[in-house]
Design a protein around this motif. Sequence first.
Motif, short mmCIF file in Angstrom:
data_model
loop_
_atom_site.label_atom_id
_atom_site.label_comp_id
_atom_site.label_asym_id
_atom_site.label_seq_id
_atom_site.Cartn_x
_atom_site.Cartn_y
_atom_site.Cartn_z
N VAL A 212 62.69 22.49 2.97
CA VAL A 212 61.32 22.70 2.49
C VAL A 212 60.58 21.38 2.45
CG1 VAL A 212 61.95 24.73 1.13
CG2 VAL A 212 62.01 22.47 0.07
N TYR A 213 59.25 21.48 2.49
CA TYR A 213 58.39 20.31 2.35
C TYR A 213 58.36 19.93 0.88
CZ TYR A 213 54.20 17.38 2.71
OH TYR A 213 53.30 16.34 2.65
N SER A 214 58.90 18.79 0.55
CA SER A 214 59.19 18.49 -0.85
C SER A 214 58.06 17.79 -1.59
CB SER A 214 60.44 17.62 -0.94
OG SER A 214 60.29 16.43 -0.19
N PHE A 215 57.02 17.34 -0.89
CA PHE A 215 55.92 16.67 -1.60
C PHE A 215 55.16 17.65 -2.49
CE2 PHE A 215 56.70 13.67 1.81
CZ PHE A 215 56.51 12.45 1.19
N GLU A 216 55.22 18.93 -2.16
CA GLU A 216 54.60 19.97 -2.99
C GLU A 216 55.72 20.93 -3.41
OE1 GLU A 216 53.46 22.79 -4.47
OE2 GLU A 216 52.19 21.27 -5.34
N PRO A 217 56.36 20.68 -4.56
CA PRO A 217 57.60 21.38 -4.89
C PRO A 217 57.42 22.73 -5.56
CG PRO A 217 57.16 19.72 -6.55
CD PRO A 217 56.05 19.62 -5.54
N SER A 218 56.22 23.32 -5.50
CA SER A 218 56.01 24.58 -6.20
C SER A 218 56.90 25.69 -5.64
CB SER A 218 54.54 25.00 -6.13
OG SER A 218 54.11 25.12 -4.79
N PHE A 219 57.12 25.71 -4.32
CA PHE A 219 57.97 26.73 -3.72
C PHE A 219 59.39 26.64 -4.30
CE2 PHE A 219 60.73 28.60 -0.53
CZ PHE A 219 60.05 29.74 -0.14
N LEU A 220 59.91 25.42 -4.39
CA LEU A 220 61.24 25.22 -4.96
C LEU A 220 61.32 25.76 -6.38
CD1 LEU A 220 62.44 21.65 -3.91
CD2 LEU A 220 63.48 23.84 -3.31
N ARG A 221 60.33 25.45 -7.17
CA ARG A 221 60.32 25.91 -8.55
C ARG A 221 60.35 27.44 -8.63
NH1 ARG A 221 58.98 22.26 -12.38
NH2 ARG A 221 58.13 20.24 -11.72
N GLN A 222 59.56 28.06 -7.80
CA GLN A 222 59.48 29.52 -7.85
C GLN A 222 60.77 30.18 -7.35
OE1 GLN A 222 55.43 31.08 -6.65
NE2 GLN A 222 55.10 28.89 -6.29
N VAL A 223 61.43 29.56 -6.37
CA VAL A 223 62.75 30.06 -5.96
C VAL A 223 63.73 29.97 -7.12
CG1 VAL A 223 64.73 29.61 -4.45
CG2 VAL A 223 62.41 29.59 -3.51
N ASP A 512 49.15 18.63 -13.15
CA ASP A 512 50.24 19.61 -13.12
C ASP A 512 50.70 19.82 -11.68
OD1 ASP A 512 48.08 21.01 -12.15
OD2 ASP A 512 48.41 22.79 -13.37
N ALA A 513 51.98 19.97 -11.52
CA ALA A 513 52.55 20.17 -10.19
C ALA A 513 53.77 21.07 -10.32
CB ALA A 513 52.95 18.84 -9.55
N PRO A 514 53.68 22.29 -9.82
CA PRO A 514 52.53 22.87 -9.13
C PRO A 514 51.45 23.32 -10.12
CG PRO A 514 54.25 24.50 -9.34
CD PRO A 514 54.81 23.23 -9.91
N ASP A 515 50.37 23.88 -9.55
CA ASP A 515 49.31 24.36 -10.41
C ASP A 515 49.81 25.44 -11.37
OD1 ASP A 515 47.63 22.65 -9.12
OD2 ASP A 515 46.73 24.16 -7.83
N ALA A 516 50.85 26.15 -10.98
CA ALA A 516 51.37 27.23 -11.81
C ALA A 516 52.16 26.71 -13.01
CB ALA A 516 52.26 28.15 -10.97
N PHE A 517 52.34 25.40 -13.11
CA PHE A 517 53.09 24.85 -14.24
C PHE A 517 52.38 25.18 -15.55
CE2 PHE A 517 53.90 21.61 -17.40
CZ PHE A 517 55.26 21.42 -17.34
N VAL A 518 53.14 25.69 -16.53
CA VAL A 518 52.63 25.96 -17.87
C VAL A 518 53.60 25.32 -18.86
CG1 VAL A 518 52.06 27.69 -19.61
CG2 VAL A 518 51.53 28.11 -17.20
N GLY A 519 53.08 24.49 -19.75
CA GLY A 519 53.94 23.86 -20.74
C GLY A 519 53.48 22.46 -21.06
N GLY A 520 54.25 21.81 -21.90
CA GLY A 520 53.88 20.48 -22.33
C GLY A 520 55.08 19.56 -22.40
N GLY A 521 54.80 18.30 -22.74
CA GLY A 521 55.86 17.32 -22.84
C GLY A 521 55.29 15.96 -23.17
N THR A 522 56.18 14.98 -23.12
CA THR A 522 55.79 13.60 -23.42
C THR A 522 56.46 12.68 -22.41
OG1 THR A 522 55.64 14.10 -25.77
CG2 THR A 522 55.80 11.78 -25.14
N ILE A 523 55.66 11.77 -21.85
CA ILE A 523 56.20 10.74 -20.97
C ILE A 523 55.74 9.38 -21.50
CG2 ILE A 523 56.23 12.27 -18.98
CD1 ILE A 523 53.78 10.78 -17.90
N TYR A 524 56.44 8.32 -21.06
CA TYR A 524 56.12 6.96 -21.50
C TYR A 524 55.87 6.11 -20.27
CZ TYR A 524 58.10 8.71 -25.84
OH TYR A 524 58.36 9.47 -26.97
N LEU A 525 54.89 5.21 -20.38
CA LEU A 525 54.51 4.33 -19.28
C LEU A 525 54.60 2.88 -19.73
CD1 LEU A 525 51.23 6.18 -18.20
CD2 LEU A 525 53.58 6.72 -17.55
N ASP A 526 55.03 2.02 -18.80
CA ASP A 526 55.12 0.60 -19.13
C ASP A 526 55.05 -0.21 -17.83
OD1 ASP A 526 55.30 -1.66 -20.67
OD2 ASP A 526 57.29 -1.24 -21.48
#
Length: 602
Positions: A212-223, A512-526
């Motif tokens: 699969v084309y992995s730059f847009e992983p929505s198909f993988l998620r749905q599988v 969000d990636a993919p657009d169908a993603f629903v949910g939340g979380g926390t990330i850290y940047l440095d």
Amino acid sequence: MRSTSLFRIGHILPVLVIVALIAPAVTPPSESSLAVAETPRLMSNDSPFGINSHLATRYWDPASMSIPADVVARLGVGWAREDFHWFRIQPTPDAPYDWTYTDEAVRALSRRGVNILGVIGHPPGWATPFPGDAPHGVSFYAPDPQRFAAFAAAVAQRYRNYIFHWEIWNEPDNPLFWKPAPDPAAYATLLRLAAAAIRSVNPQATILIGGVYSFEPSFLRQVAEAGAWSSFDILAIHPYVSPSAPEIGNLIAGVEAARAVAERYGARPIWVTEIGWSSGRSDRDPVGVVNEQDQANFLVRATLLLWRAGVEKIFWYTLKDDPGNPYGLVDFGSGYFDYSRLKPSFTAYRVMTEYLASAELVVVRDLFDRSSVLDFEYFGSWRRGDQTYGDFTPTGERVRSGRGAAQLRYFFPSRANEYVVFRRERPVPVPDGTYALGMWVYGDGSGNTLKVWLRDAEGEVLQFALGAVGPPGWRMLEAPIGGTVPPWDRISGDGNGRIDAPARLDAIVLDDAPDAFVGGGTIYLDDMFAISGPEAYDAQFQRGDIAIDVLWAPAPVRASISTSASTAALITRDGATATIVASDGRLVIDLGPAPVYVVHQR
């Protein structure tokens, strides 16, 4: 991973009851038509090098199949990706299976010590619900999954002593190969049934999801969400970035996006079962930006960058050119039987396998300069955009270096396209001469995409994707900022679509990636940084006490590496050799787009 056993004559067991129940109308094949008159060499599956060979489907003379098979063997690759097309093996529902071409391809490759990755796909028209395709010809419509599983079992049964790796379909996320449109749930059903059928006749089989084309992983998620993640053992991806160079195209981002999905649903080894560049005008390069020399250079550079990213096997697409699509290592010439002209990419691949076979990758170092853009020790003032899907605050709870970092909390409430933007009140200068930006990210496994907005001297705001947010742990995401950005990444302003210095960091974005993603979380940047100065790369390998450095630079530059030897061997991309002399423990090499190999004592 299981070693491939010796090619041998043997009796194949009948198809198990489970397969008969899946499709009782399909009669299992007999073994009588497959006979091996000699014992091949023992095959090792350790090699990372592969080729899409297409012997059974694009070379139509079984009697001379040794000609293309010898070319594959000359490459020194350990793997060939071969198609097992249903429409060619069983053109009518009541016809016996015709193994003529696949038998010869399997026999020819296995006798030369090449492992085979089999791709099962391309049904006949009679096996699909679409009435417009010729019943006996190829169809790209989704087949009856039970009949497909029975066919997969028949193929795996016939070659169970020879082939241990099976990829289920090719690019099921591509509308060209799954009509009327890609359907993750339907593919998940086909994958589950086919994998179970193959394992029922060959418990040693290893199953790959269709590349699969992995730059847009929505198909993988749905599988995965359709319950098929446990049905395969290896994640196969096709991270094409052509016609961009592998560095400019941010090839590694495609691997990281796939890995982020795998970390969420269950880690899998990653194989790139297709990657390539055409050497002229093609489907992905209608202008013909890439020529034969570029193709040869990109082949080596892409392989080493993918190896660096943790990809276990890399299969170049393809062995021989198609008309109008010159992706091959062999020129199309007078037709599919003409193997008289080997392109520079063939030699480049052969030299790479010769010097790096059985070598261990130590590290891929870049030799360019990094300078800090934003270390978050002083957080500054940030303003959230119109989207109210998160907040951006300073933190000392989780830092990569120093005492401060940034915490980005988000929640995307629906399956629509959602993102959150944080704009800095005082945009941060980006050093002149910067050709890439990077940032350290502590992920949450979401796979959402981290992006930045840059405002240039013309006042144009352009967007660049740093990459997918991976699993917990600090990871570096980076992206080139050179070249022209596509229209959808031009946020505001009326300019040329390129960064004109001086530039400033205008915003940090989580999409969000993919657009169908629903949910939340926390990330850290440095520790956001700019990459500038001479761009050069050094892939360091070790084979016993011998060190092998593979070096290249997209633009000419002089570089040096340390050594304990007084002299070293320098091998060009095309295999020419010379001796270079060390001075004060350093080897000085003039680098360019064509990789070179330096063999010495580290």
